[in-house]
Design an enzyme around this catalytic site. Structure first.
Site, PDB file in Angstrom:
ATOM      1  N   HIS A 155       0.877  -1.201   0.111  1.00 22.82           N
ATOM      2  CA  HIS A 155      -0.135  -0.239   0.051  1.00 22.82           C
ATOM      3  C   HIS A 155       0.950   1.196   0.098  1.00 22.82           C
ATOM      4  O   HIS A 155       2.098   1.314   0.308  1.00 22.82           O
ATOM      5  CB  HIS A 155      -1.134   0.041   1.224  1.00 22.82           C
ATOM      6  CG  HIS A 155      -1.943  -0.784   1.220  1.00 22.82           C
ATOM      7  ND1 HIS A 155      -2.248  -2.114   1.379  1.00 22.82           N
ATOM      8  CD2 HIS A 155      -3.451  -0.329   0.650  1.00 22.82           C
ATOM      9  CE1 HIS A 155      -3.378  -2.689   1.379  1.00 22.82           C
ATOM     10  NE2 HIS A 155      -4.078  -1.675   0.765  1.00 22.82           N
ATOM     11  N   LYS A 159      -0.490   4.730   4.633  1.00 20.77           N
ATOM     12  CA  LYS A 159      -1.471   3.833   5.206  1.00 20.77           C
ATOM     13  C   LYS A 159      -0.872   3.496   6.615  1.00 20.77           C
ATOM     14  O   LYS A 159       0.306   3.159   6.995  1.00 20.77           O
ATOM     15  CB  LYS A 159      -1.563   2.573   4.514  1.00 20.77           C
ATOM     16  CG  LYS A 159      -2.228   1.661   5.104  1.00 20.77           C
ATOM     17  CD  LYS A 159      -2.904   0.496   4.434  1.00 20.77           C
ATOM     18  CE  LYS A 159      -3.739  -0.544   4.704  1.00 20.77           C
ATOM     19  NZ  LYS A 159      -5.006   0.193   5.540  1.00 20.77           N
TER      20      LYS A 159
HETATM   21  P1  NAP Z   1      -7.073   9.642   4.969  1.00 15.10           P
HETATM   22  O1  NAP Z   1      -6.948  10.397   3.622  1.00 15.10           O
HETATM   23  O2  NAP Z   1      -6.287   9.878   6.007  1.00 15.10           O
HETATM   24  O3  NAP Z   1      -8.740  10.102   5.352  1.00 15.10           O
HETATM   25  C1  NAP Z   1      -9.258  10.088   6.809  1.00 15.10           C
HETATM   26  C2  NAP Z   1     -10.114  11.396   6.681  1.00 15.10           C
HETATM   27  O4  NAP Z   1     -10.845  11.134   8.083  1.00 15.10           O
HETATM   28  C3  NAP Z   1      -9.158  12.640   6.831  1.00 15.10           C
HETATM   29  O5  NAP Z   1      -9.686  13.615   6.163  1.00 15.10           O
HETATM   30  C4  NAP Z   1      -9.194  12.851   8.443  1.00 15.10           C
HETATM   31  O6  NAP Z   1      -9.012  14.337   8.651  1.00 15.10           O
HETATM   32  C5  NAP Z   1     -10.520  12.585   8.698  1.00 15.10           C
HETATM   33  N1  NAP Z   1     -11.024  12.541  10.042  1.00 15.10           N
HETATM   34  C6  NAP Z   1     -10.168  12.436  10.891  1.00 15.10           C
HETATM   35  N2  NAP Z   1     -10.967  12.526  12.163  1.00 15.10           N
HETATM   36  C7  NAP Z   1     -12.188  12.494  11.963  1.00 15.10           C
HETATM   37  C8  NAP Z   1     -13.416  12.953  12.545  1.00 15.10           C
HETATM   38  N3  NAP Z   1     -13.414  13.048  13.966  1.00 15.10           N
HETATM   39  N4  NAP Z   1     -14.554  13.367  12.023  1.00 15.10           N
HETATM   40  C9  NAP Z   1     -14.310  13.334  10.566  1.00 15.10           C
HETATM   41  N5  NAP Z   1     -13.581  13.226   9.937  1.00 15.10           N
HETATM   42  C10 NAP Z   1     -12.187  12.861  10.436  1.00 15.10           C
HETATM   43  O7  NAP Z   1      -7.390   8.040   4.907  1.00 15.10           O
HETATM   44  P2  NAP Z   1      -8.045   7.374   3.712  1.00 15.10           P
HETATM   45  O8  NAP Z   1      -6.958   6.872   2.746  1.00 15.10           O
HETATM   46  O9  NAP Z   1      -8.958   7.943   3.025  1.00 15.10           O
HETATM   47  O10 NAP Z   1      -8.536   6.087   4.424  1.00 15.10           O
HETATM   48  C11 NAP Z   1      -9.265   6.065   5.461  1.00 15.10           C
HETATM   49  C12 NAP Z   1      -9.739   4.676   6.069  1.00 15.10           C
HETATM   50  O11 NAP Z   1     -10.267   3.822   5.086  1.00 15.10           O
HETATM   51  C13 NAP Z   1      -8.363   3.654   6.475  1.00 15.10           C
HETATM   52  O12 NAP Z   1      -8.843   3.281   7.805  1.00 15.10           O
HETATM   53  C14 NAP Z   1      -8.473   3.052   5.396  1.00 15.10           C
HETATM   54  O13 NAP Z   1      -7.536   1.856   5.736  1.00 15.10           O
HETATM   55  C15 NAP Z   1      -9.763   2.490   5.145  1.00 15.10           C
HETATM   56  N6  NAP Z   1      -9.883   2.103   3.301  1.00 15.10           N
HETATM   57  C16 NAP Z   1     -10.960   1.313   3.510  1.00 15.10           C
HETATM   58  C17 NAP Z   1     -11.312   0.608   2.184  1.00 15.10           C
HETATM   59  C18 NAP Z   1     -12.133  -0.304   2.157  1.00 15.10           C
HETATM   60  O14 NAP Z   1     -12.401  -0.679   0.934  1.00 15.10           O
HETATM   61  N7  NAP Z   1     -12.807  -0.889   3.090  1.00 15.10           N
HETATM   62  C19 NAP Z   1     -10.439   1.099   0.946  1.00 15.10           C
HETATM   63  C20 NAP Z   1      -9.459   2.154   1.425  1.00 15.10           C
HETATM   64  C21 NAP Z   1      -9.195   2.791   2.505  1.00 15.10           C
HETATM   65  P3  NAP Z   1      -7.481  15.001   8.820  1.00 15.10           P
HETATM   66  O15 NAP Z   1      -6.599  14.632   7.776  1.00 15.10           O
HETATM   67  O16 NAP Z   1      -7.716  16.391   9.008  1.00 15.10           O
HETATM   68  O17 NAP Z   1      -7.304  14.256  10.335  1.00 15.10           O
END
Ligand code: NAP
Length: 266
Positions: A155, A159
Protein backbone atom coordinates in the site's frame (compact mmCIF):
# COMPACT_ATOMS: atom_id res chain seq x y z
CA UNK A 1 -33.14 8.96 -3.60
CA UNK A 2 -30.99 7.77 -0.68
CA UNK A 3 -29.52 10.67 1.30
CA UNK A 4 -25.90 9.94 2.17
CA UNK A 5 -23.59 11.40 4.80
CA UNK A 6 -19.83 10.81 4.65
CA UNK A 7 -17.13 11.20 7.28
CA UNK A 8 -13.56 12.13 6.40
CA UNK A 9 -14.87 14.13 3.43
CA UNK A 10 -11.45 15.69 2.81
CA UNK A 11 -9.54 12.38 2.96
CA UNK A 12 -8.38 10.21 0.06
CA UNK A 13 -11.48 7.98 0.26
CA UNK A 14 -13.79 10.85 1.23
CA UNK A 15 -12.98 12.80 -1.93
CA UNK A 16 -13.42 9.67 -4.05
CA UNK A 17 -16.75 8.89 -2.37
CA UNK A 18 -18.02 12.33 -3.38
CA UNK A 19 -17.53 11.31 -7.02
CA UNK A 20 -19.02 7.84 -6.55
CA UNK A 21 -22.16 9.19 -4.81
CA UNK A 22 -22.59 11.74 -7.60
CA UNK A 23 -22.24 9.01 -10.24
CA UNK A 24 -24.80 6.61 -8.66
CA UNK A 25 -28.38 7.48 -9.75
CA UNK A 26 -29.80 6.13 -6.45
CA UNK A 27 -27.76 8.32 -4.08
CA UNK A 28 -27.29 11.98 -3.23
CA UNK A 29 -24.77 13.54 -0.85
CA UNK A 30 -26.51 15.57 1.84
CA UNK A 31 -23.92 15.70 4.67
CA UNK A 32 -20.09 15.93 4.57
CA UNK A 33 -18.30 15.60 7.88
CA UNK A 34 -14.72 16.39 8.87
CA UNK A 35 -12.78 16.79 12.13
CA UNK A 36 -14.36 19.60 14.20
CA UNK A 37 -11.08 21.59 14.03
CA UNK A 38 -10.49 20.93 10.33
CA UNK A 39 -9.69 23.88 8.08
CA UNK A 40 -12.28 22.43 5.66
CA UNK A 41 -15.29 23.22 7.88
CA UNK A 42 -17.66 25.46 5.90
CA UNK A 43 -16.06 24.65 2.53
CA UNK A 44 -18.48 23.42 -0.17
CA UNK A 45 -18.06 19.62 -0.37
CA UNK A 46 -18.20 19.65 -4.16
CA UNK A 47 -15.04 21.74 -4.26
CA UNK A 48 -13.11 18.89 -2.56
CA UNK A 49 -13.51 16.57 -5.53
CA UNK A 50 -13.77 18.86 -8.51
CA UNK A 51 -17.56 18.42 -8.78
CA UNK A 52 -18.10 22.16 -8.42
CA UNK A 53 -20.54 23.78 -6.00
CA UNK A 54 -23.00 21.29 -4.43
CA UNK A 55 -24.45 23.66 -1.82
CA UNK A 56 -23.35 21.27 0.98
CA UNK A 57 -20.97 22.86 3.48
CA UNK A 58 -18.57 20.54 5.37
CA UNK A 59 -19.63 20.24 9.03
CA UNK A 60 -17.63 19.31 12.15
CA UNK A 61 -20.22 17.18 13.98
CA UNK A 62 -23.26 14.96 13.29
CA UNK A 63 -25.53 16.25 16.05
CA UNK A 64 -26.98 19.18 14.07
CA UNK A 65 -27.51 17.23 10.80
CA UNK A 66 -29.15 14.02 12.04
CA UNK A 67 -32.38 14.84 10.17
CA UNK A 68 -30.54 15.30 6.89
CA UNK A 69 -29.37 11.79 5.90
CA UNK A 70 -30.47 8.14 5.72
CA UNK A 71 -27.13 6.33 5.63
CA UNK A 72 -23.64 7.20 6.84
CA UNK A 73 -20.58 6.03 4.89
CA UNK A 74 -17.48 6.09 7.08
CA UNK A 75 -13.90 5.92 5.81
CA UNK A 76 -12.03 7.93 8.42
CA UNK A 77 -9.95 6.89 11.44
CA UNK A 78 -10.76 4.22 14.05
CA UNK A 79 -11.32 6.79 16.82
CA UNK A 80 -13.59 8.93 14.61
CA UNK A 81 -15.50 5.84 13.45
CA UNK A 82 -16.42 4.73 16.97
CA UNK A 83 -17.72 8.23 17.77
CA UNK A 84 -19.87 8.78 14.67
CA UNK A 85 -21.21 5.22 14.64
CA UNK A 86 -22.60 5.55 18.16
CA UNK A 87 -24.33 8.86 17.34
CA UNK A 88 -25.71 7.75 13.95
CA UNK A 89 -26.94 4.37 15.24
CA UNK A 90 -28.74 6.00 18.17
CA UNK A 91 -30.58 8.10 15.56
CA UNK A 92 -31.52 4.95 13.57
CA UNK A 93 -29.26 5.56 10.56
CA UNK A 94 -27.92 2.75 8.36
CA UNK A 95 -24.12 2.47 8.32
CA UNK A 96 -21.44 1.55 5.78
CA UNK A 97 -18.09 1.11 7.54
CA UNK A 98 -14.84 0.99 5.57
CA UNK A 99 -12.37 2.22 8.19
CA UNK A 100 -9.77 -0.43 9.07
CA UNK A 101 -7.42 -0.93 12.01
CA UNK A 102 -10.22 -0.87 14.62
CA UNK A 103 -9.34 -2.24 18.06
CA UNK A 104 -11.67 -4.57 19.98
CA UNK A 105 -13.47 -1.74 21.82
CA UNK A 106 -14.05 0.20 18.59
CA UNK A 107 -15.32 -2.94 16.85
CA UNK A 108 -17.67 -3.57 19.78
CA UNK A 109 -19.31 -0.16 19.14
CA UNK A 110 -20.07 -1.30 15.58
CA UNK A 111 -21.33 -4.71 16.74
CA UNK A 112 -23.67 -2.94 19.19
CA UNK A 113 -24.89 -0.62 16.43
CA UNK A 114 -25.75 -3.64 14.26
CA UNK A 115 -28.29 -4.75 16.86
CA UNK A 116 -30.21 -1.55 16.18
CA UNK A 117 -29.60 -0.58 12.53
CA UNK A 118 -28.41 -2.28 9.30
CA UNK A 119 -24.59 -2.14 9.05
CA UNK A 120 -22.43 -3.17 6.10
CA UNK A 121 -18.78 -3.46 7.12
CA UNK A 122 -15.97 -4.64 4.87
CA UNK A 123 -12.20 -4.41 4.97
CA UNK A 124 -12.42 -4.00 1.21
CA UNK A 125 -15.43 -2.85 -0.82
CA UNK A 126 -14.09 -3.72 -4.28
CA UNK A 127 -15.87 -6.37 -6.34
CA UNK A 128 -12.60 -8.07 -7.27
CA UNK A 129 -11.40 -8.54 -3.71
CA UNK A 130 -14.75 -9.92 -2.58
CA UNK A 131 -14.76 -12.37 -5.48
CA UNK A 132 -11.17 -13.31 -4.58
CA UNK A 133 -12.34 -14.28 -1.07
CA UNK A 134 -14.64 -16.86 -2.67
CA UNK A 135 -11.80 -18.12 -4.90
CA UNK A 136 -9.49 -18.31 -1.86
CA UNK A 137 -11.94 -20.51 -0.01
CA UNK A 138 -11.98 -22.92 -2.95
CA UNK A 139 -8.18 -22.88 -3.20
CA UNK A 140 -7.81 -23.47 0.53
CA UNK A 141 -10.25 -26.40 0.38
CA UNK A 142 -8.27 -28.06 -2.44
CA UNK A 143 -4.67 -27.09 -1.60
CA UNK A 144 -4.68 -25.97 2.01
CA UNK A 145 -3.45 -29.19 3.56
CA UNK A 146 -0.51 -29.58 1.17
CA UNK A 147 0.55 -25.98 0.47
CA UNK A 148 2.22 -23.29 2.59
CA UNK A 149 0.03 -20.19 2.65
CA UNK A 150 1.63 -16.74 2.56
CA UNK A 151 -0.12 -13.38 2.12
CA UNK A 152 1.70 -10.38 0.63
CA UNK A 153 0.27 -6.87 0.54
CA UNK A 154 1.49 -3.46 -0.63
CA UNK A 155 0.00 0.00 0.00
CA UNK A 156 0.87 3.70 -0.26
CA UNK A 157 3.19 5.36 2.25
CA UNK A 158 0.34 7.00 4.21
CA UNK A 159 -1.38 3.80 5.32
CA UNK A 160 -1.30 3.57 9.13
CA UNK A 161 -2.31 -0.05 9.88
CA UNK A 162 -0.50 -3.28 8.96
CA UNK A 163 -1.15 -5.86 7.73
CA UNK A 164 -4.04 -4.35 5.78
CA UNK A 165 -7.59 -5.17 6.80
CA UNK A 166 -7.96 -6.90 3.42
CA UNK A 167 -4.91 -9.12 4.01
CA UNK A 168 -6.37 -10.09 7.39
CA UNK A 169 -9.77 -10.81 5.79
CA UNK A 170 -8.05 -13.03 3.22
CA UNK A 171 -6.18 -14.82 6.00
CA UNK A 172 -9.41 -15.27 7.92
CA UNK A 173 -11.20 -16.69 4.87
CA UNK A 174 -8.47 -19.28 4.35
CA UNK A 175 -8.07 -20.08 8.06
CA UNK A 176 -11.83 -20.63 8.51
CA UNK A 177 -11.97 -23.17 5.68
CA UNK A 178 -8.97 -25.03 7.17
CA UNK A 179 -10.32 -24.96 10.73
CA UNK A 180 -7.32 -22.92 11.95
CA UNK A 181 -7.47 -20.06 14.45
CA UNK A 182 -5.90 -17.11 12.61
CA UNK A 183 -4.74 -15.45 15.84
CA UNK A 184 -2.69 -18.53 16.71
CA UNK A 185 -1.29 -19.40 13.28
CA UNK A 186 -0.51 -15.92 11.87
CA UNK A 187 3.17 -14.95 11.49
CA UNK A 188 3.60 -11.21 10.91
CA UNK A 189 6.94 -10.73 9.09
CA UNK A 190 10.14 -12.70 9.70
CA UNK A 191 13.62 -11.64 10.77
CA UNK A 192 16.82 -13.32 11.96
CA UNK A 193 17.14 -17.04 12.66
CA UNK A 194 13.49 -18.03 12.33
CA UNK A 195 13.99 -21.79 11.96
CA UNK A 196 12.05 -23.80 9.38
CA UNK A 197 8.51 -22.84 8.54
CA UNK A 198 5.85 -24.45 10.68
CA UNK A 199 3.29 -26.35 8.63
CA UNK A 200 0.04 -24.67 9.68
CA UNK A 201 1.26 -21.07 9.89
CA UNK A 202 -0.15 -18.35 7.62
CA UNK A 203 2.52 -15.74 6.89
CA UNK A 204 1.90 -12.01 6.27
CA UNK A 205 4.37 -9.68 4.52
CA UNK A 206 3.80 -5.93 4.22
CA UNK A 207 5.21 -3.33 1.80
CA UNK A 208 4.58 0.43 2.19
CA UNK A 209 5.58 2.96 -0.43
CA UNK A 210 4.66 5.59 -2.97
CA UNK A 211 1.07 5.83 -4.14
CA UNK A 212 0.21 2.10 -4.36
CA UNK A 213 -3.58 1.95 -4.01
CA UNK A 214 -3.63 -1.65 -2.78
CA UNK A 215 -2.08 -4.95 -3.99
CA UNK A 216 -2.75 -8.35 -2.40
CA UNK A 217 -1.40 -11.79 -3.27
CA UNK A 218 -2.21 -15.03 -1.51
CA UNK A 219 0.34 -17.71 -2.33
CA UNK A 220 -0.33 -21.45 -1.99
CA UNK A 221 3.21 -22.84 -2.25
CA UNK A 222 3.36 -26.63 -2.53
CA UNK A 223 6.11 -29.02 -3.62
CA UNK A 224 6.38 -28.76 -7.39
CA UNK A 225 3.79 -26.05 -7.97
CA UNK A 226 2.55 -22.73 -6.65
CA UNK A 227 -0.82 -21.03 -7.04
CA UNK A 228 -1.05 -17.26 -6.55
CA UNK A 229 -4.30 -15.33 -6.36
CA UNK A 230 -3.60 -11.63 -6.86
CA UNK A 231 -5.77 -8.53 -6.77
CA UNK A 232 -4.49 -5.06 -7.70
CA UNK A 233 -6.54 -1.93 -7.16
CA UNK A 234 -5.57 0.88 -9.53
CA UNK A 235 -8.12 3.46 -8.37
CA UNK A 236 -9.94 4.19 -5.10
CA UNK A 237 -13.13 4.33 -7.19
CA UNK A 238 -13.15 0.51 -6.93
CA UNK A 239 -13.74 0.84 -3.16
CA UNK A 240 -15.93 3.94 -3.35
CA UNK A 241 -18.35 2.49 -5.93
CA UNK A 242 -18.72 -0.64 -3.79
CA UNK A 243 -19.40 1.38 -0.64
CA UNK A 244 -22.05 3.48 -2.39
CA UNK A 245 -23.64 0.31 -3.81
CA UNK A 246 -23.72 -1.06 -0.24
CA UNK A 247 -25.38 2.15 0.98
CA UNK A 248 -28.17 1.72 -1.58
CA UNK A 249 -28.49 -2.00 -0.75
CA UNK A 250 -28.96 -1.26 2.97
CA UNK A 251 -32.09 0.86 2.37
CA UNK A 252 -35.02 -0.86 4.06
CA UNK A 253 -32.95 -3.78 5.44
CA UNK A 254 -33.50 -5.19 8.91
CA UNK A 255 -30.90 -4.36 11.58
CA UNK A 256 -27.89 -6.67 11.33
CA UNK A 257 -24.24 -6.97 10.44
CA UNK A 258 -23.88 -7.45 6.69
CA UNK A 259 -20.81 -7.88 4.48
CA UNK A 260 -19.97 -6.96 0.90
CA UNK A 261 -20.38 -10.56 -0.20
CA UNK A 262 -24.08 -10.30 0.65
CA UNK A 263 -24.36 -7.00 -1.23
CA UNK A 264 -22.80 -8.62 -4.31
CA UNK A 265 -24.84 -11.81 -3.97
CA UNK A 266 -21.71 -13.96 -3.64
P1 NAP B 1 -7.20 9.66 4.95
O1 NAP B 1 -6.88 10.23 3.60
O2 NAP B 1 -6.27 9.92 6.09
O3 NAP B 1 -8.66 10.19 5.33
C1 NAP B 1 -9.21 10.13 6.63
C2 NAP B 1 -10.05 11.38 6.81
O4 NAP B 1 -10.79 11.31 8.02
C3 NAP B 1 -9.16 12.63 6.88
O5 NAP B 1 -9.70 13.65 6.05
C4 NAP B 1 -9.26 13.00 8.34
O6 NAP B 1 -9.09 14.40 8.57
C5 NAP B 1 -10.71 12.58 8.63
N1 NAP B 1 -11.03 12.56 10.06
C6 NAP B 1 -10.19 12.37 11.12
N2 NAP B 1 -10.87 12.47 12.28
C7 NAP B 1 -12.16 12.75 11.95
C8 NAP B 1 -13.34 13.00 12.71
N3 NAP B 1 -13.33 12.98 14.05
N4 NAP B 1 -14.50 13.26 12.07
C9 NAP B 1 -14.53 13.29 10.72
N5 NAP B 1 -13.43 13.09 9.93
C10 NAP B 1 -12.27 12.81 10.54
O7 NAP B 1 -7.38 8.08 4.86
P2 NAP B 1 -7.99 7.21 3.65
O8 NAP B 1 -6.88 6.71 2.79
O9 NAP B 1 -9.13 7.94 3.03
O10 NAP B 1 -8.52 5.94 4.45
C11 NAP B 1 -9.50 6.07 5.48
C12 NAP B 1 -9.78 4.70 6.09
O11 NAP B 1 -10.42 3.88 5.11
C13 NAP B 1 -8.53 3.93 6.54
O12 NAP B 1 -8.86 3.21 7.71
C14 NAP B 1 -8.27 2.98 5.39
O13 NAP B 1 -7.57 1.82 5.77
C15 NAP B 1 -9.70 2.64 5.02
N6 NAP B 1 -9.89 2.14 3.66
C16 NAP B 1 -10.76 1.12 3.53
C17 NAP B 1 -11.08 0.64 2.28
C18 NAP B 1 -12.14 -0.43 2.14
O14 NAP B 1 -12.49 -0.82 1.00
N7 NAP B 1 -12.74 -0.88 3.25
C19 NAP B 1 -10.44 1.18 1.13
C20 NAP B 1 -9.54 2.24 1.31
C21 NAP B 1 -9.27 2.72 2.58
P3 NAP B 1 -7.59 14.93 8.92
O15 NAP B 1 -6.71 14.52 7.79
O16 NAP B 1 -7.79 16.40 9.01
O17 NAP B 1 -7.22 14.29 10.23
Amino acid sequence: MIRVAITGAGGRMGRTLLEAIDENPLTALTVALERPDSSLIGVDAGELSGLGRLGIAVVGGLETVLQDFDVLIDFSTPAATAGVVAIAAAAGKALVIGTTGLDAAQQAVIDQAALRVPVCQAANFSTGVNLSLVLLETAARVLGDTADIEILEAHHRHKCDAPSGTALAMGQAVASVLGRDLQSVAVYGREGHTGPRERDTIGFATVRGGDIVGDHTVMFAADGERLEITHKASSRMAFARGAVRAAAWLAGRAPGHYGMRQVLGL
